[in-house]
Design an enzyme around this catalytic site. Structure first.
Site, mmCIF file in Angstrom:
data_model
loop_
_atom_site.group_PDB
_atom_site.id
_atom_site.type_symbol
_atom_site.label_atom_id
_atom_site.label_comp_id
_atom_site.label_asym_id
_atom_site.label_seq_id
_atom_site.Cartn_x
_atom_site.Cartn_y
_atom_site.Cartn_z
ATOM 1 C CB THR A 176 -16.109 -5.002 6.617
ATOM 2 O OG1 THR A 176 -17.471 -5.457 6.604
ATOM 3 C CG2 THR A 176 -15.229 -5.725 6.250
ATOM 4 N NE ARG A 204 -24.598 -9.930 1.011
ATOM 5 C CZ ARG A 204 -23.446 -9.265 1.555
ATOM 6 N NH1 ARG A 204 -22.817 -9.523 2.575
ATOM 7 N NH2 ARG A 204 -23.039 -8.172 0.708
ATOM 8 C CB VAL A 205 -21.304 -15.489 1.049
ATOM 9 C CG1 VAL A 205 -19.842 -15.137 1.269
ATOM 10 C CG2 VAL A 205 -21.653 -16.503 1.957
ATOM 11 N N GLY A 206 -20.847 -11.929 1.022
ATOM 12 C CA GLY A 206 -20.335 -10.935 0.214
ATOM 13 C C GLY A 206 -19.006 -11.039 -0.233
ATOM 14 C CG ASP A 207 -16.464 -7.537 -0.358
ATOM 15 O OD1 ASP A 207 -17.655 -7.457 0.145
ATOM 16 O OD2 ASP A 207 -15.451 -6.948 -0.345
ATOM 17 C CB THR A 227 -14.881 -1.961 3.561
ATOM 18 O OG1 THR A 227 -15.841 -1.909 4.200
ATOM 19 C CG2 THR A 227 -14.101 -0.698 3.370
ATOM 20 N N GLY A 228 -17.385 -2.262 1.854
ATOM 21 C CA GLY A 228 -18.338 -1.682 1.072
ATOM 22 C C GLY A 228 -19.304 -2.508 0.486
ATOM 23 N N GLY A 230 -20.659 -5.349 -0.808
ATOM 24 C CA GLY A 230 -20.179 -6.636 -1.564
ATOM 25 C C GLY A 230 -20.580 -7.225 -2.788
HETATM 26 N N1 ASP Z 1 -18.225 -5.939 2.182
HETATM 27 C C1 ASP Z 1 -18.902 -6.535 3.306
HETATM 28 C C2 ASP Z 1 -19.967 -7.326 2.647
HETATM 29 O O1 ASP Z 1 -20.691 -6.997 1.547
HETATM 30 C C3 ASP Z 1 -19.614 -5.366 3.832
HETATM 31 C C4 ASP Z 1 -18.825 -4.259 4.501
HETATM 32 O O2 ASP Z 1 -17.664 -3.920 3.893
HETATM 33 O O3 ASP Z 1 -19.331 -3.462 5.235
HETATM 34 O O4 ASP Z 1 -20.385 -8.229 3.404
#
Ligand code: ASP
Length: 307
Positions: A176, A204-207, A227-228, A230
């Protein structure tokens, strides 16, 4: 104001030096440097933090090494669904898009949502319909194809697993992307863009497109891009958490970042990190994973780091 600056990330996760080749490492460093300097040069010219954040993220979205734009991972249906967000620290205006396919530069559409709609977050086909009013570029599915990312998806296709672009195997060296900046006018901005997680399903949607979780900016405190994992960053409301710790507890950016990542996110079980800049130009880039592709630049120093 000469304390302007920028910090960017290209994702956090299991990035092990032992699994990296010198060529790959150099390619990541070159891409990070290009994005960083593109944003910094705009700030030097007196352009806004928003413009610098957009320009840096566009460079990273166009680079197949990172899980955003061109390098977006495969979802469970073999498609690339992208999420992005932007926030203006001066006005607290924000814009975001989620689960949109075929967008060349998702960050550009997030900016259009912020600037030309009464909404903050648009998703899927509706977001595409909104994009029709503007000169927003779309690409064919072939543009987003990448052999490594396809192989990563094949490894877990048909299972219930979904994973961060950096898996435990260490083969997932993608990420990301995000950027934060302070401009010469004293304004902060933050933006984030992602393909999410490999094999994600059910929309699915992340942070990353969630204001307060993956992205936050407020001139009174700081600008943050996360990042990480989510699901954890959303539950910890990490980006806003850093700002709140500064506002309510009077913490420095460094202490606020450390509490948000090393204490709160870690206690919840989440992996990840963030890039941050405050209204005085201090930059922090903490993470609790093995590595995070990151870079920062201000009048004093220029940092490009992975581990
Ligand atoms: N935070 C992102 C998500 O969960 C993934 C990432 O940071 O690599 O969609």
């Amino acid at each position: 104001m000469n304390n302007f600056g920028i910090a960017i990330h290209g994702g956090a996760g299991t990035i092990l030096k032992s699994l990296m080749t010198p060529e790959k490492e150099a390619a990541y460093q070159t891409a990070l440097a290009q994005a960083l300097d593109t944003g910094y040069e705009l700030l030097e010219q007196g352009k806004t933090a928003l413009e610098a954040v957009e320009a840096a993220i566009v460079v990273l979205e166009d680079c197949p090494l990172f899980n955003a734009g061109r390098g977006a991972v495969y979802n469970a249906n073999g498609q690339h669904e992208m999420d992005a967000s932007i926030m203006d620290g001066k006005t607290l205006d924000a814009g975001a898009i989620a689960a949109v396919r075929n967008l060349k530069n998702p960050i550009k559409l997030a900016i259009k949502v912020m600037e030309h709609s009464d909404h903050v977050l648009l998703i899927g086909e509706g977001a595409k319909e909104f994009a029709d009013q503007f000169e927003i570029s779309f690409e064919s599915d072939a543009y987003f194809h990448d052999a490594l990312r396809y192989e990563q998806w094949q490894e877990i296709k048909g299972t219930e697993k979904f994973q961060l672009d950096h898996s435990k195997s260490g083969k997932k060296n993608l990420g990301t992307v995000g950027a934060v900046a302070l401009d010469q006018h004293g304004n902060l901005a933050a933006g984030t863009s992602t393909g999410g997680m490999t094999n994600k399903k059910f929309g699915r949607v992340g942070d990353s497109p969630i204001i307060g979780s993956g992205t936050y900016a407020n001139n009174a405190t700081c600008a943050i891009s996360c990042t990480g994992s989510g699901e954890y960053l959303m539950r910890a409301v990490t980006a806003y958490d850093v700002s709140c710790r500064m506002a309510y507890k009077g913490l420095s950016l460094k202490d606020a970042c450390n509490e948000a990542i090393m204490d709160r996110l870690t206690e919840l079980g989440g992996d990840g990190g963030l890039v941050a800049i405050d209204h005085q130009g201090d930059i922090q880039m903490p993470y609790n994973s093995e590595g995070m592709y990151r870079a920062s630049r201000n009048a004093r120093e220029r940092i490009i780091a992975i581990y």
